[in-house]
Design an enzyme around this catalytic site. Sequence first.
Site, short mmCIF file in Angstrom:
data_model
loop_
_atom_site.label_atom_id
_atom_site.label_comp_id
_atom_site.label_asym_id
_atom_site.label_seq_id
_atom_site.Cartn_x
_atom_site.Cartn_y
_atom_site.Cartn_z
N TYR A 270 0.85 -1.19 0.00
CA TYR A 270 0.00 0.00 0.00
C TYR A 270 0.89 1.24 0.00
O TYR A 270 1.49 1.60 1.02
CB TYR A 270 -0.92 0.01 1.22
CG TYR A 270 -1.87 -1.15 1.31
CD1 TYR A 270 -2.17 -1.94 0.19
CD2 TYR A 270 -2.48 -1.48 2.51
CE1 TYR A 270 -3.05 -3.01 0.28
CE2 TYR A 270 -3.37 -2.55 2.61
CZ TYR A 270 -3.64 -3.31 1.49
OH TYR A 270 -4.52 -4.37 1.58
N LEU B 136 -21.05 -0.23 -3.23
CA LEU B 136 -22.27 -1.00 -3.42
C LEU B 136 -23.42 -0.13 -3.90
O LEU B 136 -23.65 0.95 -3.37
CB LEU B 136 -22.67 -1.67 -2.10
CG LEU B 136 -21.79 -2.79 -1.58
CD1 LEU B 136 -22.24 -3.19 -0.18
CD2 LEU B 136 -21.87 -3.99 -2.51
N GLY C 227 -17.75 -2.62 -1.16
CA GLY C 227 -17.68 -2.58 -2.61
C GLY C 227 -16.35 -2.14 -3.17
O GLY C 227 -16.12 -2.23 -4.36
N GLY C 228 -15.48 -1.58 -2.33
CA GLY C 228 -14.15 -1.18 -2.80
C GLY C 228 -14.19 0.06 -3.66
O GLY C 228 -14.85 1.06 -3.33
N PHE C 229 -13.50 0.01 -4.79
CA PHE C 229 -13.42 1.17 -5.67
C PHE C 229 -14.74 1.46 -6.36
O PHE C 229 -14.95 2.53 -6.92
CB PHE C 229 -12.32 0.96 -6.73
CG PHE C 229 -10.95 0.82 -6.13
CD1 PHE C 229 -10.36 1.86 -5.44
CD2 PHE C 229 -10.25 -0.38 -6.24
CE1 PHE C 229 -9.09 1.74 -4.88
CE2 PHE C 229 -8.99 -0.52 -5.69
CZ PHE C 229 -8.41 0.54 -5.00
#
Length: 295
Positions: free
Chosen positions: A71, A228, A223-225
């Site tokens: 990261y 949702l 949902g990340g990038f």
Amino acid sequence: MKGTTVHTPTTSLPGGTWALGDSTVTRFGYGAMQLAGPWVMGPPADHDEALAVLREAVDLGITHIDTSDAYGPYVTNELIREALHPYPESLFIATKVGANRDAGGGWPPARRPEDLRKQVRENLQRLGVEALDLVNMRMGDAEGPRPGSLAEAFGTLVELQRQGLIHHLGVSNVTEEQVAEARAIAPIVCVQNMYNLAHRHDDDLIDRLAADDIAYVPFFPLGGFTPLQSETLSKVATRLGATPMAVALAWLLRRSPNILLIPGTSSTAHLRENITGAGLVLSDEDVAELDSIGH
């Protein structure tokens, strides 16, 4: 080496606690990925706020932080050390190996034994510890798990564990077959895969792991990038007077006692909102309605 300050895990956080190996951690944890710059590359936009988020997480009672030298690269581990070292005795820091970063922000695999040894050494150095609490062996690629044996890569981590450099092992971004293969080689304390209301492919795996007291740590729980998006989720959230993200986190904690949350944020205000949201009480009717999203 961790400091002498004892920070007892609190059950006031949503979900209470879970025994992760020989440590007790809060089921509501914190994922450090978003502390890096855009697309998880480079330094944070606000260095001081990044440090404040980490300190606030510990002050609020969170005892499980998830990170990786990939990261930034290296950014989040350096921030964690700057903000929190010497670490409270109860703080459990999980990291992962198996991928590097390229100049374009990609995640090329790096799973040769020499790659993994180097990554473990770098995690030790940047976090400022003599042994890593947990190392997840990351398989697959940015698109998800891929079939194939993890024996050589996972075996390298087992070797480093025997040398005293790693306390606990886990696997990440893996198929069910790879989970079984890893467990046949050495004990694991967690599986870290993509899972949320809309992506329910690991339902059976979660239940089997729960029966064996192995944690399941969903990454991209919101949902990340691509956050949702669901009409049903929005409808339930509106009815409860909550945000869709709060409902999604509360559903995950309700889904199974072995699910540990590591939602990420670069804002102290958002961190507190996530904790409050995850404490939302869902009725059986709410859960049944939400379950229809992933099916």
